[in-house]
Design a protein around this motif. Structure first.
Motif, mmCIF file in Angstrom:
data_model
loop_
_atom_site.group_PDB
_atom_site.id
_atom_site.type_symbol
_atom_site.label_atom_id
_atom_site.label_comp_id
_atom_site.label_asym_id
_atom_site.label_seq_id
_atom_site.Cartn_x
_atom_site.Cartn_y
_atom_site.Cartn_z
ATOM 1 N N ARG A 41 0.855 -1.169 0.000
ATOM 2 C CA ARG A 41 0.000 0.000 0.000
ATOM 3 C C ARG A 41 0.896 1.225 0.000
ATOM 4 N NH1 ARG A 41 -4.538 0.555 4.569
ATOM 5 N NH2 ARG A 41 -2.665 0.786 5.832
ATOM 6 N N VAL A 42 0.584 2.187 -0.863
ATOM 7 C CA VAL A 42 1.435 3.358 -1.048
ATOM 8 C C VAL A 42 0.699 4.605 -0.573
ATOM 9 C CG1 VAL A 42 2.702 4.725 -2.743
ATOM 10 C CG2 VAL A 42 2.526 2.250 -3.031
ATOM 11 N N ALA A 43 1.375 5.414 0.216
ATOM 12 C CA ALA A 43 0.785 6.662 0.693
ATOM 13 C C ALA A 43 0.708 7.666 -0.452
ATOM 14 C CB ALA A 43 1.614 7.225 1.832
ATOM 15 N N ASP A 44 -0.398 8.418 -0.483
ATOM 16 C CA ASP A 44 -0.490 9.481 -1.478
ATOM 17 C C ASP A 44 0.101 10.758 -0.893
ATOM 18 O OD1 ASP A 44 -2.503 10.396 0.224
ATOM 19 O OD2 ASP A 44 -4.115 9.654 -1.054
ATOM 20 N N ASP A 45 0.042 11.839 -1.633
ATOM 21 C CA ASP A 45 0.719 13.072 -1.234
ATOM 22 C C ASP A 45 0.220 13.658 0.085
ATOM 23 O OD1 ASP A 45 2.342 12.942 -3.426
ATOM 24 O OD2 ASP A 45 1.064 14.213 -4.673
ATOM 25 N N ASP A 46 -1.042 13.436 0.427
ATOM 26 C CA ASP A 46 -1.561 13.999 1.683
ATOM 27 C C ASP A 46 -1.468 13.021 2.851
ATOM 28 O OD1 ASP A 46 -3.550 12.244 1.077
ATOM 29 O OD2 ASP A 46 -5.167 13.731 0.990
ATOM 30 N N GLY A 47 -0.742 11.929 2.668
ATOM 31 C CA GLY A 47 -0.508 10.979 3.753
ATOM 32 C C GLY A 47 -1.511 9.857 3.848
ATOM 33 N N GLY A 48 -2.546 9.883 3.011
ATOM 34 C CA GLY A 48 -3.520 8.787 3.000
ATOM 35 C C GLY A 48 -2.998 7.621 2.189
ATOM 36 N N PHE A 49 -3.714 6.519 2.258
ATOM 37 C CA PHE A 49 -3.322 5.342 1.496
ATOM 38 C C PHE A 49 -4.220 5.246 0.280
ATOM 39 C CE2 PHE A 49 -1.877 4.302 5.801
ATOM 40 C CZ PHE A 49 -0.545 4.063 5.527
ATOM 41 N N GLY A 50 -3.709 5.723 -0.826
ATOM 42 C CA GLY A 50 -4.528 5.824 -2.005
ATOM 43 C C GLY A 50 -4.397 4.709 -3.011
ATOM 44 N N SER A 51 -3.299 3.997 -3.024
ATOM 45 C CA SER A 51 -3.131 3.015 -4.090
ATOM 46 C C SER A 51 -2.254 1.852 -3.638
ATOM 47 C CB SER A 51 -2.506 3.681 -5.318
ATOM 48 O OG SER A 51 -1.219 4.176 -5.006
#
Length: 107
Positions: A42-52
């Protein structure tokens, strides 16, 4: 101390790939060949969420320095993200993962 003398003092473990190294502190290092493990993380998106999710090639291997054996697990392309554990800690982690995953219903 010559490299050959260090090798005599510390016989290669059965898993050693035979390409031993000597550190600057004159410690003999034995390493296994890495075992590749294809994985999805799981990869964090720019705002720190787990988007992809993304594929990653993990490598797992053993290393012995002096009399301590270490297990390393990490992405092949980014060793800074590696996890390096004592052999005992890796065994505890393995048992915990198996126990946890065995509780999940199987598809």
């Amino acid at each position: 101390m010559p490299f050959g003398f260090l090798r005599l003092m510390s016989a290669c473990p059965p898993w050693c790939n035979g390409r031993d190294e000597v550190t600057e502190r004159m410690q003999l290092v034995h390493r296994s060949d890495p075992i590749p493990v294809p994985a999805v993380e799981r990869v964090a998106d720019d705002d720190g969420g787990f988007g992809s999710a993304a594929t990653v090639d993990l490598i797992v291997g053993l290393e012995r320095v002096d009399s301590e054996t270490w297990v390393w697990i990490g992405p092949e392309e980014d060793v800074r993200r590696s996890l390096v554990l004592t052999e005992e800690s890796a065994r505890r982690l393995c048992h915990a993962l198996i126990a946890l995953l065995d509780r999940e219903p199987r598809p």
